[in-house]
Design an enzyme around this catalytic site. Structure first.
Site, PDB file in Angstrom:
ATOM      1  N   CYS A  47      71.754 -57.229  11.977  1.00 46.32           N
ATOM      2  CA  CYS A  47      71.305 -56.480  10.801  1.00 46.32           C
ATOM      3  C   CYS A  47      70.747 -57.494   9.786  1.00 46.32           C
ATOM      4  CB  CYS A  47      72.520 -55.741  10.245  1.00 46.32           C
ATOM      5  SG  CYS A  47      72.333 -55.056   8.621  1.00 46.32           S
ATOM      6  N   HIS A  48      69.921 -57.024   8.849  1.00 52.89           N
ATOM      7  CA  HIS A  48      69.343 -57.926   7.842  1.00 52.89           C
ATOM      8  C   HIS A  48      70.411 -58.686   7.056  1.00 52.89           C
ATOM      9  CE1 HIS A  48      65.507 -55.657   8.143  1.00 52.89           C
ATOM     10  NE2 HIS A  48      65.089 -56.891   8.029  1.00 52.89           N
ATOM     11  N   THR A  49      71.561 -58.038   6.833  1.00 48.51           N
ATOM     12  CA  THR A  49      72.608 -58.683   6.038  1.00 48.51           C
ATOM     13  C   THR A  49      73.122 -59.954   6.728  1.00 48.51           C
ATOM     14  OG1 THR A  49      73.167 -56.461   5.374  1.00 48.51           O
ATOM     15  CG2 THR A  49      74.734 -58.167   4.746  1.00 48.51           C
ATOM     16  N   HIS A  69      78.357 -57.688  12.020  1.00 44.52           N
ATOM     17  CA  HIS A  69      79.171 -56.589  11.470  1.00 44.52           C
ATOM     18  C   HIS A  69      78.788 -55.221  12.017  1.00 44.52           C
ATOM     19  CE1 HIS A  69      75.620 -56.717   8.986  1.00 44.52           C
ATOM     20  NE2 HIS A  69      75.870 -55.471   8.632  1.00 44.52           N
ATOM     21  N   GLU A  70      77.824 -55.156  12.944  1.00 41.87           N
ATOM     22  CA  GLU A  70      77.531 -53.860  13.590  1.00 41.87           C
ATOM     23  C   GLU A  70      77.980 -54.006  15.024  1.00 41.87           C
ATOM     24  OE1 GLU A  70      73.450 -52.060  11.587  1.00 41.87           O
ATOM     25  OE2 GLU A  70      73.486 -52.510  13.696  1.00 41.87           O
ATOM     26  N   CYS A  99      91.662 -47.948   2.915  1.00 41.25           N
ATOM     27  CA  CYS A  99      93.114 -48.207   2.993  1.00 41.25           C
ATOM     28  C   CYS A  99      93.903 -46.902   3.043  1.00 41.25           C
ATOM     29  CB  CYS A  99      93.550 -49.068   1.801  1.00 41.25           C
ATOM     30  SG  CYS A  99      93.649 -48.161   0.239  1.00 41.25           S
ATOM     31  N   CYS A 102      94.478 -45.993  -2.038  1.00 40.38           N
ATOM     32  CA  CYS A 102      94.014 -46.288  -3.403  1.00 40.38           C
ATOM     33  C   CYS A 102      93.343 -45.044  -4.014  1.00 40.38           C
ATOM     34  CB  CYS A 102      93.059 -47.479  -3.380  1.00 40.38           C
ATOM     35  SG  CYS A 102      91.437 -47.066  -2.726  1.00 40.38           S
ATOM     36  N   CYS A 105      90.246 -43.982  -2.105  1.00 37.56           N
ATOM     37  CA  CYS A 105      90.502 -43.375  -0.794  1.00 37.56           C
ATOM     38  C   CYS A 105      91.092 -41.973  -0.960  1.00 37.56           C
ATOM     39  CB  CYS A 105      91.418 -44.269   0.034  1.00 37.56           C
ATOM     40  SG  CYS A 105      90.582 -45.753   0.620  1.00 37.56           S
ATOM     41  N   CYS A 113      86.709 -48.104  -1.479  1.00 39.94           N
ATOM     42  CA  CYS A 113      88.128 -48.514  -1.405  1.00 39.94           C
ATOM     43  C   CYS A 113      88.401 -49.762  -2.246  1.00 39.94           C
ATOM     44  CB  CYS A 113      88.485 -48.778   0.054  1.00 39.94           C
ATOM     45  SG  CYS A 113      90.140 -49.448   0.291  1.00 39.94           S
ATOM     46  N   ARG A 117      86.956 -52.812   0.022  1.00 41.10           N
ATOM     47  CA  ARG A 117      85.525 -52.699  -0.283  1.00 41.10           C
ATOM     48  C   ARG A 117      84.827 -53.985   0.152  1.00 41.10           C
ATOM     49  NH1 ARG A 117      84.038 -51.375  -6.450  1.00 41.10           N
ATOM     50  NH2 ARG A 117      85.661 -49.856  -6.005  1.00 41.10           N
ATOM     51  N   CYS A 177      76.731 -49.688  10.478  1.00 39.17           N
ATOM     52  CA  CYS A 177      76.130 -50.109   9.199  1.00 39.17           C
ATOM     53  C   CYS A 177      74.905 -49.274   8.829  1.00 39.17           C
ATOM     54  CB  CYS A 177      75.816 -51.597   9.227  1.00 39.17           C
ATOM     55  SG  CYS A 177      75.003 -52.165   7.722  1.00 39.17           S
ATOM     56  N   ARG A 387      66.398 -52.523  16.018  1.00 39.54           N
ATOM     57  CA  ARG A 387      67.711 -53.078  16.317  1.00 39.54           C
ATOM     58  C   ARG A 387      67.676 -53.809  17.652  1.00 39.54           C
ATOM     59  NH1 ARG A 387      68.749 -53.442  12.140  1.00 39.54           N
ATOM     60  NH2 ARG A 387      70.491 -52.749  10.898  1.00 39.54           N
TER      61      ARG A 387
HETATM   62  P1  NAD Z   1      63.842 -53.486   5.750  1.00 39.05           P
HETATM   63  O1  NAD Z   1      63.409 -54.735   5.075  1.00 39.05           O
HETATM   64  O2  NAD Z   1      63.805 -53.419   7.256  1.00 39.05           O
HETATM   65  O3  NAD Z   1      62.963 -52.269   5.250  1.00 39.05           O
HETATM   66  C1  NAD Z   1      62.560 -52.117   3.926  1.00 39.05           C
HETATM   67  C2  NAD Z   1      61.172 -51.513   3.953  1.00 39.05           C
HETATM   68  O4  NAD Z   1      60.787 -51.225   2.601  1.00 39.05           O
HETATM   69  C3  NAD Z   1      60.105 -52.471   4.528  1.00 39.05           C
HETATM   70  O5  NAD Z   1      59.428 -51.808   5.565  1.00 39.05           O
HETATM   71  C4  NAD Z   1      59.200 -52.759   3.320  1.00 39.05           C
HETATM   72  O6  NAD Z   1      57.819 -52.918   3.696  1.00 39.05           O
HETATM   73  C5  NAD Z   1      59.402 -51.500   2.463  1.00 39.05           C
HETATM   74  N1  NAD Z   1      59.098 -51.669   1.036  1.00 39.05           N
HETATM   75  C6  NAD Z   1      59.337 -52.744   0.250  1.00 39.05           C
HETATM   76  N2  NAD Z   1      58.920 -52.505  -1.022  1.00 39.05           N
HETATM   77  C7  NAD Z   1      58.427 -51.234  -1.025  1.00 39.05           C
HETATM   78  C8  NAD Z   1      57.860 -50.405  -2.038  1.00 39.05           C
HETATM   79  N3  NAD Z   1      57.707 -50.821  -3.295  1.00 39.05           N
HETATM   80  N4  NAD Z   1      57.479 -49.154  -1.686  1.00 39.05           N
HETATM   81  C9  NAD Z   1      57.622 -48.699  -0.421  1.00 39.05           C
HETATM   82  N5  NAD Z   1      58.122 -49.450   0.584  1.00 39.05           N
HETATM   83  C10 NAD Z   1      58.527 -50.703   0.292  1.00 39.05           C
HETATM   84  O7  NAD Z   1      65.309 -53.163   5.184  1.00 39.05           O
HETATM   85  P2  NAD Z   1      66.449 -52.215   5.759  1.00 39.05           P
HETATM   86  O8  NAD Z   1      67.328 -53.001   6.665  1.00 39.05           O
HETATM   87  O9  NAD Z   1      65.869 -50.938   6.247  1.00 39.05           O
HETATM   88  O10 NAD Z   1      67.304 -51.979   4.408  1.00 39.05           O
HETATM   89  C11 NAD Z   1      66.711 -51.271   3.314  1.00 39.05           C
HETATM   90  C12 NAD Z   1      67.517 -51.502   2.039  1.00 39.05           C
HETATM   91  O11 NAD Z   1      68.811 -50.909   2.151  1.00 39.05           O
HETATM   92  C13 NAD Z   1      67.774 -52.979   1.723  1.00 39.05           C
HETATM   93  O12 NAD Z   1      67.609 -53.176   0.332  1.00 39.05           O
HETATM   94  C14 NAD Z   1      69.212 -53.175   2.143  1.00 39.05           C
HETATM   95  O13 NAD Z   1      69.807 -54.259   1.441  1.00 39.05           O
HETATM   96  C15 NAD Z   1      69.792 -51.852   1.710  1.00 39.05           C
HETATM   97  N6  NAD Z   1      71.094 -51.488   2.280  1.00 39.05           N
HETATM   98  C16 NAD Z   1      71.906 -50.764   1.466  1.00 39.05           C
HETATM   99  C17 NAD Z   1      73.154 -50.358   1.917  1.00 39.05           C
HETATM  100  C18 NAD Z   1      74.021 -49.497   1.033  1.00 39.05           C
HETATM  101  O14 NAD Z   1      75.167 -49.227   1.436  1.00 39.05           O
HETATM  102  N7  NAD Z   1      73.548 -49.028  -0.112  1.00 39.05           N
HETATM  103  C19 NAD Z   1      73.583 -50.706   3.230  1.00 39.05           C
HETATM  104  C20 NAD Z   1      72.698 -51.426   4.061  1.00 39.05           C
HETATM  105  C21 NAD Z   1      71.452 -51.804   3.575  1.00 39.05           C
HETATM  106 ZN    ZN Z   2      91.414 -47.659  -0.466  1.00 35.31          ZN
END
Ligand code: NAD
Ligand code: ZN
Length: 415
Positions: A47-49, A69-70, A99, A102, A105, A113, A117, A177, A387
């Site tokens: 994953c990107h993270t 983590h996935e 948990c 809390c 939860c 959590c 968290r 994830c 993926r």
């Molecule tokens: P990714 O980089 O694969 O995809 C993001 C897409 O957004 C790209 O295709 C990019 O070209 C596009 N983009 C960028 N700026 C833009 C704009 N202004 N307008 C339209 N499109 C635009 O990322 P991903 O893995 O799909 O993750 C997306 C986001 O979700 C990330 O910021 C990630 O950190 C976040 N995320 C949040 C959670 C959560 O729990 N809230 C969990 C996982 C990931």
């Molecule tokens: Zn909890």
């Protein structure tokens, strides 16, 4: 023969330094302690993270570390106090826990959590702060409490979701994830009605999962919005554009229309208002760009529209919108992990996949054996595919899912 209570020696992909290829080496994994579970990982995906913490830009670097983590695996042994799972159970380790005690939860509304968290800084286990991984006696740090790039890992029991043993781990592991994040943002938070209009900003894995959520909710129009920041991305999105409009394959991702921001001079919120007669019923922002967050909010219909923020902004970001948009009865919300409680809710999402109500296979574009894990990083850095599945036990070769080949850039990468 049971190996419970013993140190296990097994292969793991260890990140020794920021941005340097991972080394697949034999390490030691200590037995699980109080409230911990040792899991044999069968499949894990990148994953990107993981890439973000491997690059360690703008954060405190913590190495050597086992990322990942996935994943999907089977419980090998459990520590003291663990009653919810037992050896042989099929589980998904999850980066944020539950948990069950809390205030979060106990609240129906929250999945944040207090105890478990997401914590990106922690390199040891909650119980004693120590790591369960080592190499020749030198500790190796954990990541997000999951560290799934190891054949065996140790996880807090509050961070494992026990799932149907019939579920194929090489598919449902993506629910750990991003798939649950995007899908849950739509079905749990935006909640489009049947026949509604939905806009999804950002078509990475999270955005396409949000679109899948809109498809499952039977939205009648699903408008995907992205931009082309550079040449290879441009190729990729021209392909998506063509396919989303014309191909049966891309329609599987749920989008009925595609807006390429580079094709238009006006603000996208104005364009969407024109396309939809006043705005969409809901929008899901999956980019991390504050500009997209503002557009996602301002493109929803007045009176009832709901915008949901999912993308993670940069540390110093802020955004501006006119308060009149709120007075005109638009709602702005945000969500973490799609509002799912990992232990209580994720088993049910796995069941949706088993009943064919939710599609996951199309998100898995590549597969590599553990020894080739660095290829998975290369695919992600080049923006190829969605993926890449890492097979922990298999030798075998790398493959690419032919039904999703359209996701690759026009020009093949040359070493
Ligand atoms: P990714 O980089 O694969 O995809 C993001 C897409 O957004 C790209 O295709 C990019 O070209 C596009 N983009 C960028 N700026 C833009 C704009 N202004 N307008 C339209 N499109 C635009 O990322 P991903 O893995 O799909 O993750 C997306 C986001 O979700 C990330 O910021 C990630 O950190 C976040 N995320 C949040 C959670 C959560 O729990 N809230 C969990 C996982 C990931
Ligand atoms: Zn909890």
């Amino acid at each position: 023969m049971s190996i419970a209570g013993q140190v296990i020696r097994c292969k793991a992909a260890v990140a020794w330094e920021a941005g340097k290829p991972l080394f697949v080496k034999e390490i030691e994994v200590a037995p699980p302690q109080k409230n911990e579970v040792r899991v044999k990982i069968h499949f894990t995906s990148l994953c990107h993270t993981d890439v973000y913490f491997w690059e360690a830009k703008g954060q405190n670097p913590l190495f050597p570390r086992i990322l990942g983590h996935e994943a999907g695996g089977v419980v090998e042994s459990v520590g003291k106090g663990v009653i919810d799972v037992q050896p042989g159970d099929h589980v998904l380790p999850i980066f944020t826990g539950e948990c069950k005690e809390c205030p979060h939860c106990l609240s129906e509304a929250s999945n944040m959590c207090d105890l478990l968290r997401i914590n990106t800084e922690r390199g040891g286990m909650l119980h004693d702060g120590h790591t369960r991984f080592s190499k020749d006696g030198k500790p190796i740090y954990h990541f997000l409490g999951t560290s799934t790039f190891s054949k065996y890992t140790v996880v807090h029991v509050g961070q494992v979701a026990k799932i149907n043993p019939e579920a194929p781990l090489d598919k449902v592991c993506v629910l750990s994830c991003e798939m649950s994040t995007g899908f849950g943002a739509t079905v749990n938070v935006a909640k489009p009605k049947k026949g509604g209009f939905v806009a999804v900003f950002g078509l990475g894995a999270v955005g396409l999962a949000a679109a899948e959520g809109a498809r499952v909710c039977e939205a009648s129009r699903i408008i995907g919005i992205d931009l082309n920041p550079n040449r290879s991305e441009e190729d990729r999105f021209i392909l998506i554009d063509i396919y989303i409009k014309h191909s049966k394959i891309a329609k599987k991702f749920g989008c009925t229309e595609f807006v390429n921001l580079k094709d238009h001079n006006k603000p996208v919120q104005e364009l969407i208002a024109e396309m939809t007669g006043g705005g969409v019923d809901c929008s899901i922002e999956c980019t991390g760009s504050t500009q997209a967050m503002v557009s996602a909010f301002e493109c929803v219909h007045d009176g009832w529209g709901v915008a949901v923020l999912v993308g993670v902004p940069s540390r110093d970001d802020s955004f501006k919108t006119h308060p009149i948009h709120f007075l005109n009865e638009r709602t702005l919300r945000g969500t973490f992990f799609g509002n799912y409680k990992p232990r209580s809710d994720i088993p049910g999402v796995v069941e949706k996949y088993m009943k064919k109500e939710l599609e996951l296979d199309k998100f898995i574009t590549h597969s590599v054996p553990l020894l080739d894990i660095n290829k998975a990083f290369e695919y992600m850095l080049r923006g190829e595919g969605l993926r890449c599945m890492i097979r922990m036990d298999a030798s075998g070769t790398t493959w690419i899912n032919s039904t999703t080949l359209f996701y690759l850039p026009f020009t093949p990468y040359v070493e």
